[in-house]
Design a protein around this motif. Structure first.
Motif, PDB file in Angstrom:
ATOM      1  N   LEU A  50      75.858 154.582   8.010  1.00  0.00           N
ATOM      2  CA  LEU A  50      76.151 155.997   7.798  1.00  0.00           C
ATOM      3  C   LEU A  50      75.022 156.675   7.021  1.00  0.00           C
ATOM      4  O   LEU A  50      74.581 157.775   7.369  1.00  0.00           O
ATOM      5  N   ASN A  51      74.559 156.007   5.965  1.00  0.00           N
ATOM      6  CA  ASN A  51      73.471 156.584   5.167  1.00  0.00           C
ATOM      7  C   ASN A  51      72.184 156.689   5.966  1.00  0.00           C
ATOM      8  O   ASN A  51      71.456 157.689   5.884  1.00  0.00           O
ATOM      9  N   LEU A  52      71.887 155.657   6.755  1.00  0.00           N
ATOM     10  CA  LEU A  52      70.662 155.665   7.558  1.00  0.00           C
ATOM     11  C   LEU A  52      70.726 156.710   8.667  1.00  0.00           C
ATOM     12  O   LEU A  52      69.722 157.343   8.993  1.00  0.00           O
ATOM     13  N   THR A  53      71.899 156.889   9.245  1.00  0.00           N
ATOM     14  CA  THR A  53      72.050 157.896  10.292  1.00  0.00           C
ATOM     15  C   THR A  53      71.812 159.293   9.736  1.00  0.00           C
ATOM     16  O   THR A  53      71.140 160.128  10.361  1.00  0.00           O
ATOM     17  N   ALA A  54      72.349 159.549   8.534  1.00  0.00           N
ATOM     18  CA  ALA A  54      72.121 160.855   7.895  1.00  0.00           C
ATOM     19  C   ALA A  54      70.635 161.050   7.588  1.00  0.00           C
ATOM     20  O   ALA A  54      70.076 162.142   7.793  1.00  0.00           O
ATOM     21  N   ALA A  55      69.974 159.983   7.119  1.00  0.00           N
ATOM     22  CA  ALA A  55      68.546 160.079   6.807  1.00  0.00           C
ATOM     23  C   ALA A  55      67.716 160.279   8.075  1.00  0.00           C
ATOM     24  O   ALA A  55      66.743 161.039   8.077  1.00  0.00           O
TER      25      ALA A  55
ATOM     26  N   SER B 201      69.359 155.174  20.810  1.00  0.00           N
ATOM     27  CA  SER B 201      68.329 154.176  20.544  1.00  0.00           C
ATOM     28  C   SER B 201      68.305 153.790  19.062  1.00  0.00           C
ATOM     29  O   SER B 201      68.140 152.608  18.722  1.00  0.00           O
ATOM     30  N   PHE B 202      68.465 154.764  18.185  1.00  0.00           N
ATOM     31  CA  PHE B 202      68.465 154.471  16.751  1.00  0.00           C
ATOM     32  C   PHE B 202      69.667 153.606  16.377  1.00  0.00           C
ATOM     33  O   PHE B 202      69.528 152.638  15.612  1.00  0.00           O
ATOM     34  N   GLN B 203      70.830 153.941  16.910  1.00  0.00           N
ATOM     35  CA  GLN B 203      72.019 153.141  16.603  1.00  0.00           C
ATOM     36  C   GLN B 203      71.883 151.714  17.124  1.00  0.00           C
ATOM     37  O   GLN B 203      72.321 150.752  16.484  1.00  0.00           O
ATOM     38  N   GLN B 204      71.262 151.542  18.280  1.00  0.00           N
ATOM     39  CA  GLN B 204      71.043 150.202  18.809  1.00  0.00           C
ATOM     40  C   GLN B 204      70.068 149.426  17.927  1.00  0.00           C
ATOM     41  O   GLN B 204      70.238 148.227  17.708  1.00  0.00           O
ATOM     42  N   ALA B 205      69.036 150.123  17.411  1.00  0.00           N
ATOM     43  CA  ALA B 205      68.091 149.460  16.510  1.00  0.00           C
ATOM     44  C   ALA B 205      68.801 148.985  15.245  1.00  0.00           C
ATOM     45  O   ALA B 205      68.541 147.869  14.760  1.00  0.00           O
ATOM     46  N   LEU B 206      69.696 149.807  14.703  1.00  0.00           N
ATOM     47  CA  LEU B 206      70.458 149.388  13.524  1.00  0.00           C
ATOM     48  C   LEU B 206      71.369 148.210  13.848  1.00  0.00           C
ATOM     49  O   LEU B 206      71.542 147.298  13.029  1.00  0.00           O
TER      50      LEU B 206
ATOM     51  N   SER C 164      62.767 146.844   5.580  1.00  0.00           N
ATOM     52  CA  SER C 164      64.100 147.407   5.766  1.00  0.00           C
ATOM     53  C   SER C 164      63.994 148.747   6.477  1.00  0.00           C
ATOM     54  O   SER C 164      62.947 149.408   6.407  1.00  0.00           O
ATOM     55  N   PRO C 165      65.090 149.196   7.134  1.00  0.00           N
ATOM     56  CA  PRO C 165      65.081 150.541   7.730  1.00  0.00           C
ATOM     57  C   PRO C 165      64.889 151.635   6.689  1.00  0.00           C
ATOM     58  O   PRO C 165      64.232 152.645   6.959  1.00  0.00           O
ATOM     59  N   GLU C 166      65.434 151.431   5.494  1.00  0.00           N
ATOM     60  CA  GLU C 166      65.284 152.435   4.444  1.00  0.00           C
ATOM     61  C   GLU C 166      63.816 152.626   4.063  1.00  0.00           C
ATOM     62  O   GLU C 166      63.352 153.755   3.864  1.00  0.00           O
TER      63      GLU C 166
ATOM     64  N   ARG D   4      71.671 144.440  12.205  1.00  0.00           N
ATOM     65  CA  ARG D   4      72.999 144.140  11.656  1.00  0.00           C
ATOM     66  C   ARG D   4      73.208 144.731  10.267  1.00  0.00           C
ATOM     67  O   ARG D   4      73.521 144.028   9.310  1.00  0.00           O
ATOM     68  N   VAL D   5      73.031 146.035  10.168  1.00  0.00           N
ATOM     69  CA  VAL D   5      73.298 146.699   8.892  1.00  0.00           C
ATOM     70  C   VAL D   5      74.795 146.898   8.736  1.00  0.00           C
ATOM     71  O   VAL D   5      75.550 146.949   9.721  1.00  0.00           O
ATOM     72  N   SER D   6      75.238 147.033   7.499  1.00  0.00           N
ATOM     73  CA  SER D   6      76.651 147.267   7.233  1.00  0.00           C
ATOM     74  C   SER D   6      77.033 148.678   7.651  1.00  0.00           C
ATOM     75  O   SER D   6      76.178 149.544   7.859  1.00  0.00           O
ATOM     76  N   GLU D   7      78.341 148.944   7.723  1.00  0.00           N
ATOM     77  CA  GLU D   7      78.803 150.256   8.145  1.00  0.00           C
ATOM     78  C   GLU D   7      78.376 151.340   7.149  1.00  0.00           C
ATOM     79  O   GLU D   7      77.991 152.442   7.542  1.00  0.00           O
TER      80      GLU D   7
END
Length: 373
Positions: free
Chosen positions: A89-94, A73-78, A137-139, A82-85
């Protein structure tokens, strides 16, 4: 001989005081005005030093497995925003670290609900959808979640007094008022088969908001409520005065909604101290009685949560149905209940905004602080 003209500097000072007074007078009626006036009068109210991030502790296989359930679900939200690759990666780690902090601080159910809330917020940030979101932003969303988790972990570990708690909170909170009304909240939510966190968060949001503008917002609200009540008692209707006092009492419930709760309360064998309200005078009187107010507010909250279910039970004839009860008392109701209370249109369309976002964390705070067994 005519009086000397007022010096220009003095006129400027007088103008500033008049502008401030007008802004404060509007605080009781507009959250948007309250936001800008707060900055005009001296900036953000919350200036506490940042808290350290919550410690995660040792991981178990169950925690890792539960985290894995949140990733798709988180990856689909990203993908939706349309975040960059590299950002992905940074958002997934966070997000991974945030889940571990949430699981350690809030437990499994609330951590899962928080991840669902985070995914919803990020999807709403897609500008093509024209939806309300809390952050840009997601961040920013993840950073705010981590601030709340640090605060909740600190509150749970140190058990501070209400004043210290309010000073350290990420947003204005009113823990003293929630504590004073704890018994009525518990009785009302037990009677309506709900959990108390959501109702406590609604109370906190409304009362903390009433303290904006040096408390003038709450004073004006109480004044207009009293004027409308007296007009209703004298004439049977508040008339023009009621336009400034459509919502009443501790959780700011509309008197019209109060008159619609009798059927549900009867079905659940719930009685008020006074009569079931059927007109404006009875509704305003009931909403000014704390015990009756929370019963009426909890009844409406139950109705809103039922309305959010895919298969809406009409009428509410089986209050102890396990399938229904699990939806009304799960951790997601800590967001959904306050959201429906504040803005049913936004809640029904899955949008996010500060009132509902902050209410989720406040509900978690009070469930741990006041209602845990």
């Amino acid at each position: 001989m005519s009086a000397p003209p007022v010096p220009p500097v003095r006129r400027v000072h007088v103008g500033r005081w008049v502008s401030a007074a007008l802004a404060l007078a509007l605080l009781a009626f507009s959250p948007t005005v309250a936001f800008y006036a707060q900055h005009f009068l001296g900036g953000q109210a919350q200036q506490a030093a940042p808290l350290p991030r919550a410690r995660v502790g040792l991981l178990s296989a169950e925690v890792v497995q539960n985290y894995a359930l949140t990733t798709a679900s988180f990856q689909q939200a990203l993908a939706d925003v349309r975040v960059s690759e590299r950002r992905r990666l940074n958002l997934t780690a966070a997000q991974y670290q945030t889940y571990l902090q949430a699981r350690h601080t809030l437990g499994r159910a609330r951590a899962s609900a928080l991840m669902r809330l985070l995914d919803t917020e990020i999807r709403n940030q897609n500008p093509a959808l024209s939806r309300r979101s809390v952050f840009g932003s997601p961040e920013a969303a993840l950073s705010n979640v981590q601030d709340w988790l640090a605060f909740l972990a600190w509150a749970n570990t140190t058990r501070p007094g209400d004043r210290a708690l309010a000073r350290q909170a990420p947003v204005p909170i009113a823990p003293q008022i929630v504590r004073l009304n704890r018994q009525n909240i518990v009785r009302a939510t037990n009677a309506l088969h709900l959990t108390p966190g959501g109702l406590a968060a609604i109370l906190d949001n409304e009362q903390a908001g009433g303290r904006s503008g040096l408390g003038l917002s709450g004073w004006l609200r109480a004044f207009t409520d009293t004027v409308a009540l007296r007009a209703t008692e004298a004439y049977g209707s508040s008339g023009a005065t009621g336009r400034l006092s459509r919502t009443v009492g501790l959780t700011q419930m509309s008197w019209e909604d109060a008159t619609r709760q009798a059927d549900r309360l009867r079905l659940l064998n719930v009685t008020l101290n006074g009569p079931y309200p059927t007109d404006e005078a009875q509704a305003r009187a009931a909403l000014n009685s704390p015990y009756d107010h929370f019963l009426l507010s909890a009844s409406r909250l139950r109705g809103y949560l039922l309305a959010s279910l895919p298969d809406k039970p009409e009428p509410d004839t089986d209050p102890l149905d396990p399938a229904i009860q699990s939806s009304l008392t799960d951790a997601w109701a800590n967001f959904l209940g306050p959201a429906w209370h504040n803005n049913p249109a936004l809640a029904s369309s899955g949008q996010t905004w500060p009132y509902a976002w902050n209410a989720f964390f406040k509900a978690c705070l009070y469930e741990q602080r006041l209602f845990s067994r």
